[in-house]
Structure formats: structure tokens, C-alpha cells
Design an enzyme around this catalytic site. Structure first.
Site, PDB file in Angstrom:
ATOM      1  N   GLU A 289      -5.892   8.995   7.645  1.00 28.20           N
ATOM      2  CA  GLU A 289      -6.406   8.593   6.331  1.00 28.20           C
ATOM      3  C   GLU A 289      -7.772   9.201   6.034  1.00 28.20           C
ATOM      4  O   GLU A 289      -8.078   9.518   4.891  1.00 28.20           O
ATOM      5  CB  GLU A 289      -6.470   7.067   6.219  1.00 28.20           C
ATOM      6  CG  GLU A 289      -5.103   6.449   6.047  1.00 28.20           C
ATOM      7  CD  GLU A 289      -5.183   5.012   5.555  1.00 28.20           C
ATOM      8  OE1 GLU A 289      -5.800   4.770   4.505  1.00 28.20           O
ATOM      9  OE2 GLU A 289      -4.637   4.133   6.246  1.00 28.20           O
TER      10      GLU A 289
ATOM     11  N   ASN B  64      -6.961   6.621  -1.898  1.00 35.01           N
ATOM     12  CA  ASN B  64      -5.915   5.626  -1.668  1.00 35.01           C
ATOM     13  C   ASN B  64      -6.214   4.505  -2.665  1.00 35.01           C
ATOM     14  O   ASN B  64      -7.186   3.764  -2.512  1.00 35.01           O
ATOM     15  CB  ASN B  64      -5.990   5.136  -0.216  1.00 35.01           C
ATOM     16  CG  ASN B  64      -4.814   4.267   0.170  1.00 35.01           C
ATOM     17  OD1 ASN B  64      -4.127   3.729  -0.693  1.00 35.01           O
ATOM     18  ND2 ASN B  64      -4.602   4.119   1.464  1.00 35.01           N
TER      19      ASN B  64
ATOM     20  N   GLU C 106       0.850  -1.201   0.000  1.00 39.85           N
ATOM     21  CA  GLU C 106       0.000   0.000   0.000  1.00 39.85           C
ATOM     22  C   GLU C 106       0.885   1.250   0.000  1.00 39.85           C
ATOM     23  O   GLU C 106       1.893   1.285   0.702  1.00 39.85           O
ATOM     24  CB  GLU C 106      -0.852  -0.007   1.276  1.00 39.85           C
ATOM     25  CG  GLU C 106      -1.743   1.221   1.445  1.00 39.85           C
ATOM     26  CD  GLU C 106      -2.360   1.336   2.834  1.00 39.85           C
ATOM     27  OE1 GLU C 106      -1.752   0.826   3.803  1.00 39.85           O
ATOM     28  OE2 GLU C 106      -3.438   1.938   2.939  1.00 39.85           O
TER      29      GLU C 106
ATOM     30  N   ASN D  54      -0.067  -1.035   5.383  1.00 38.26           N
ATOM     31  CA  ASN D  54       0.843  -0.333   6.303  1.00 38.26           C
ATOM     32  C   ASN D  54       0.148  -0.369   7.652  1.00 38.26           C
ATOM     33  O   ASN D  54      -0.813   0.378   7.865  1.00 38.26           O
ATOM     34  CB  ASN D  54       1.002   1.141   5.912  1.00 38.26           C
ATOM     35  CG  ASN D  54       1.899   1.363   4.705  1.00 38.26           C
ATOM     36  OD1 ASN D  54       2.997   1.886   4.810  1.00 38.26           O
ATOM     37  ND2 ASN D  54       1.415   0.993   3.527  1.00 38.26           N
TER      38      ASN D  54
ATOM     39  N   CYS E  11      -5.198  -2.628   2.721  1.00 39.16           N
ATOM     40  CA  CYS E  11      -4.970  -2.488   4.164  1.00 39.16           C
ATOM     41  C   CYS E  11      -6.211  -2.747   5.019  1.00 39.16           C
ATOM     42  O   CYS E  11      -6.645  -3.886   5.126  1.00 39.16           O
ATOM     43  CB  CYS E  11      -4.365  -1.114   4.462  1.00 39.16           C
ATOM     44  SG  CYS E  11      -3.664  -1.007   6.133  1.00 39.16           S
TER      45      CYS E  11
ATOM     46  N   LYS F 282      -9.599   2.551  -2.202  1.00 37.40           N
ATOM     47  CA  LYS F 282      -9.844   2.009  -0.854  1.00 37.40           C
ATOM     48  C   LYS F 282     -11.166   2.476  -0.257  1.00 37.40           C
ATOM     49  O   LYS F 282     -11.421   3.681  -0.137  1.00 37.40           O
ATOM     50  CB  LYS F 282      -8.677   2.428   0.048  1.00 37.40           C
ATOM     51  CG  LYS F 282      -8.693   1.852   1.457  1.00 37.40           C
ATOM     52  CD  LYS F 282      -7.382   2.225   2.179  1.00 37.40           C
ATOM     53  CE  LYS F 282      -7.271   1.693   3.581  1.00 37.40           C
ATOM     54  NZ  LYS F 282      -5.934   2.021   4.159  1.00 37.40           N
TER      55      LYS F 282
END
Lengths: 313, 313
Positions: free
Chosen positions: A146, A110, A47, A197, A172, A127
């Protein structure tokens, strides 16, 4: 005829804040070459594989923030990765921060892409499950912003024909949510690729965080087994800018068994021969969805976002 | 104030075909007493705990088939279990074959009930995910005819206030389906109780069946973790009428960790002190559904029953 993908997970050690895209792409290319040398035709990178994990900081300068995002893919700095893929005949999954101009505004995602063995992008995913916070949390050594720096993905969980099978992607935190795998499972997914991550302090509660490695594998193994699919999970790991991140990248069979696992906290290639038909006996017996699922009973899953306990008695 | 349930799983060894209800209820009562002696206030019995696992046979005589079902609960043979529960102040979960007359026809369900410490039924569930087949499969030593002998449950996955918390139930094959836990998770469930009868030959494929113990725990651990709930899974196990069934009854914390596990293939009590607030930190951080779920993205889960792969290219 056997349907085999020789796949690699290309785990990545820390990326320093000072590392340039050029340096990072060089590392990715080196891993791609090693994977090819070990027989892989598909490499799953991690990622946000092009930069350090910047959501750990509050970044108020917009130009600085933008510098972590890709405005085109491939761009001048990432083109060499696509060129190398084509030259080697190796496809790849990679995730990066994506900045697009849409409707007169900047949109940030993302994102991950799937690239075929000719260097063509054949799939894109954004994402869905963004962890963390919009505002910095007091008392945290590292933030997890995020929700500040990305919008939730607007592409759903699409699957793509490629590499002889049905390929899916997530990123993730998506891997912790059974809905992620199930939506792809209902589209016949045979291999789910994901990068992560995951710092050890991500919840801020020691009792939870000390189980991070266990939870990492538990979620991916259950997702694989319950959807009769391969799962390839690739970490960015080690100590990155003071943040301690979990490794244990894994290739997981449709049985839920881990068939390859990284042992370092650095750049490391693991490979497996992935027989796409291995999931078939699961899909045809215990997880024959058409025979055994009862969707009418599942309505709450889409009708309700948060949990609503029954009234106190 | 701490919210603790001292709970027991009462694993059960084989029940022979020749064993009477009276004998079986006597075994259940003996286990309830042992559980009480070890501090339990709630005992989770297994699936179809009153008889042998009859779906392994094709039974064409209706009177014989009916003899495996309960027409009332409690009935004359099960009343002693309720009386003992009241006397000891111990609640219980138990599953049994249920026969009801509705709309002028017989209806058959694989059912469980939750009984409080005063011996009152406070919850009822009917198994949603029926495994196996309607017709006998040639070449199998033991059949698995649940789809012949039961209708899918018509009560959804309800939860119930009891024992100071939010209690949910499911049965055997339900535990493999993430939807089961999620529908209860969305109702704030804090403890899921389930019984299972799982033979080692249930799919008929050696590669899958050899992993039965691993899959048993994997599904329950993922369900617990991903929904921040306790899970208590209780086996009927050992060699019953020639059928070899998995044991490893387990009490699983909201962390996904197994905190108690049976080691025999016989009647065996395991206990744990279950802190209902242990799931709170998960529910408030990583699995804060209201913050992190994206139900619009999950629509396929209810809109589609079977898997539909994308068209071949």
C-alpha cells in the site's frame, strides 16, 4: 425525536483477479437490495470494494496497475450502483483505488465516499494510515504494498452531516490508530464507517497474526467507546487469490458492544438499528471532552512522529 | 538477553473509613510479602491505597479533609512500606493523596510514585484526568468529588528507566483516555502501571454503569495493544462504605491479552512474568510509529478540548 439510522454492513467474500468491475458491481447491488429489504437506509461496503486486493502483488506494468484505479466516480461501470441507490433510497459508503491527475502528475489514493439516499456524493475521505511497504519484502507469500501504490490521504479526517447525524469515515489500518477516532470525535462524530482487507499474515509474525480477529474488534470497540460513536466495520474476507483474510464484520454501539456480527467469510449482510442518541449519555458524563480532556498534556502526539525512549541510564 | 519483570498486581478490598494508616500499611506489607514469595520483584498497588476513597463524601472541615492526604512521602506511617521493600528487594507503585505547600497555598494532587528495589523513589506522577464534579450532585448516594479535592496533574505523563525497562504511570480515569497511553508510547514506554477505584454508579446511568467491568478491560487492553506495552491495572474493590466497586485487576500483555486477572473482591495478588521484548514485534511492524503515524493529521487533538460538531445543515 429519536435519531435512528437503520444501517447495514455488506461484508464481501473474495474478489477474484479475473472478476470484472461489472461482476463486482452486480454483487454490491445484490447486497444493497438485500439490505434494503431488511430495512436498511445506509449500506457500508468494504475497502477497495471494486477489485481484488491488488497491493498483494508487485505490479510493474503501469497500465496494468492503473486498471485497478477509478479515474472518475461514478464512472460507466459504477454508475449502476448509484442508480440503484437512488432507486432504492439507500445511501452507501464504498472504498476504491482513486487515480487523479494533479499538478501534471498521477496521484493515487485509497479513497472512500459517502453517498446519500438520492445517489449524491456527500463526503470523501482518503486513507491516512497506509500499512505495509514500498518495496516487496523477501520471503512473503503475499506482499502488502500500500505504501507503494498510494499516497497518504490529504483530506484529514473530515466529518459530514448526513442521515440525520454526524458521519465519519476511515479505512482499514486507520482503525488501529486511536488518533483516527479521536480527531473525528472532536468533531462530534456519531457514526464511523470503515472497510477493511486484513490478511492473517499481515505482520509476518505468527504470534501477532494469530490474534488478528481479536485485534480487529478490540480497536473498533475501543474507538467506539472512547468517542461515544457507532462504528461499522466491513470486511473483505475469505481466501482471495490464496490470501487468507479476516471476516467478522461488526456493527459496534457507542458502548463498545458488538450489536451485529457476520459469521461467514462470504458476501453477507448484517444490520442494526443505530440510535445516534445512545452516545449522548457517554458524551455528557464520562467522555465529556470539554470537561475532562487536558490537551496541553497531549502535545507529544503532534510534536513527535516516532517513539523516542529516554536515554539509557 | 531477555528483559523480564516478574510483576504483581496487589488488588485491595475495601478500606473502611475507620481503618488507620498503620492498619492499611500492614495490609500492603502483607501483600508485598506474598508477592515476593511468588517471585515478584515489582508490586503495583492501587489508587489512593492508604485510605478509604474519600472523594465520595462532601467534606467541609479542612482538618478532616487534610487528614486523608500525605504531607511527606515516605512519612512516619508509610516508612515501614519502604523499609520492607528494601528488605525484600521488591519495588512498588503506589498512589495516594498528596498535599504540598507551594507559592503560599495548599496544592492537592492524586499522585503515584514508583519505588525501586532499594526503596528509593525513582518516579512521580500526578493524575491528569480527574473525573467527577466540583460540587456535590443531588440524588447521588455517593459523590465523586475528585475535581473538588485535586488539581489536574502538572507533571505530564513522564516515563522512567527502572526494572530494566521504560516504566510509565497513570491513575484510574486516565486509563480510559487513549492520549494517556499514547503520550507514554511516544516515549517508548514498556510497562504502564495504574491503580483504580471505580464504583458501579460512577456515571449514574444504569446502561453505562452495568458495563463497567467490560469498559475497564476494554480501555486497558486497547491501550496496551495500540502502544505495544504491558499494562498492570490494580483495583480497590468490593463494598467500601456502602459504595460498590469493580475488581478484575489485570495484567495485560502488549498483545492486548489479559494474562492474569483477579477473581475476588478482596486483597488478592496476581502475578505474571512480563517479557518487555514481547512488544518489540508490534513496535517494529504494525505499530512502528516512525513509519506509520501521521501527526499533521492529528492537530485537532491538541488544538481543541471539547467536541465541536459541524454546523447543522
Amino acid at each position: 425525536m429519536a435519531r435512528i439510522i437503520h444501517a447495514a454492513a455488506a461484508q464481501m467474500g473474495p474478489i477474484a483477479k479475473s472478476e470484472t468491475r461489472k461482476d463486482t458491481v452486480r454483487r454490491l447491488i445484490a447486497m444493497m437490495r438485500e439490505a434494503k429489504g431488511r430495512g436498511a437506509e445506509l449500506v457500508v461496503f468494504t475497502e477497495l470494494a471494486l477489485t481484488t486486493f491488488f497491493p498483494r502483488w508487485l505490479i510493474e506494468d503501469e497500465a496494468e496497475l492503473d486498471s485497478y484505479y477509478e479515474k472518475e466516480m461514478p464512472g460507466p461501470e459504477t454508475q449502476p450502483l448509484f442508480d440503484e441507490a437512488k432507486k432504492l433510497g439507500v445511501g452507501f459508503y464504498v472504498s476504491y483505488a482513486e487515480l487523479v491527475q494533479e499538478g501534471g502528475r498521477k496521484r493515487r489514493f485509497n479513497t472512500s465516499i459517502l453517498v446519500d439516499r438520492s445517489g449524491n456524493i456527500i463526503g470523501k475521505y482518503r486513507k491516512v494510515h497506509l500499512p505495509g511497504h514500498v518495496e516487496p519484502q523477501p520471503g512473503r507469500t503475499h506482499q502488502h504494498l500500500e505504501k507503494r501504490y498510494f499516497e497518504p490521504g490529504d483530506l484529514g479526517f473530515p466529518v459530514f452531516r448526513g442521515f440525520g447525524g454526524v458521519m465519519g469515515m476511515c479505512i482499514c489500518n486507520d482503525r488501529r490508530w486511536p488518533e483516527t477516532y479521536r480527531v473525528m470525535g472532536l468533531q462530534g462524530v456519531e457514526m464511523v464507517m470503515l472497510g477493511y482487507n486484513t490478511p492473517y499474515d499481515h505482520t509476518g509474525h505468527k504470534d501477532i497474526d494469530s490474534l488478528t480477529q481479536f485485534h480487529n474488534h478490540l480497536s473498533m470497540q475501543a474507538g467506539a467507546y472512547q468517542n461515544s460513536t457507532w462504528v461499522i466495520g466491513t470486511a473483505k474476507c475469505g481466501v482471495e487469490e490464496g490470501s487468507n483474510m479476516v471476516g467478522q464484520s461488526a456493527i459496534i454501539a457507542p458502548s463498545g458492544e458488538i450489536v451485529a456480527q457476520a459469521v461467514s467469510l462470504d458476501d453477507e449482510i448484517i444490520t442494526a438499528r443505530c440510535d445516534l442518541d445512545l452516545g449522548k449519555r457517554y458524551r455528557e458524563t464520562i467522555f465529556n471532552f470539554a470537561k475532562h480532556r487536558e490537551p496541553e498534556t497531549y502535545r507529544l502526539i503532534v510534536e513527535r512522529k516516532g517513539a523516542v525512549p529516554p536515554p539509557e541510564v
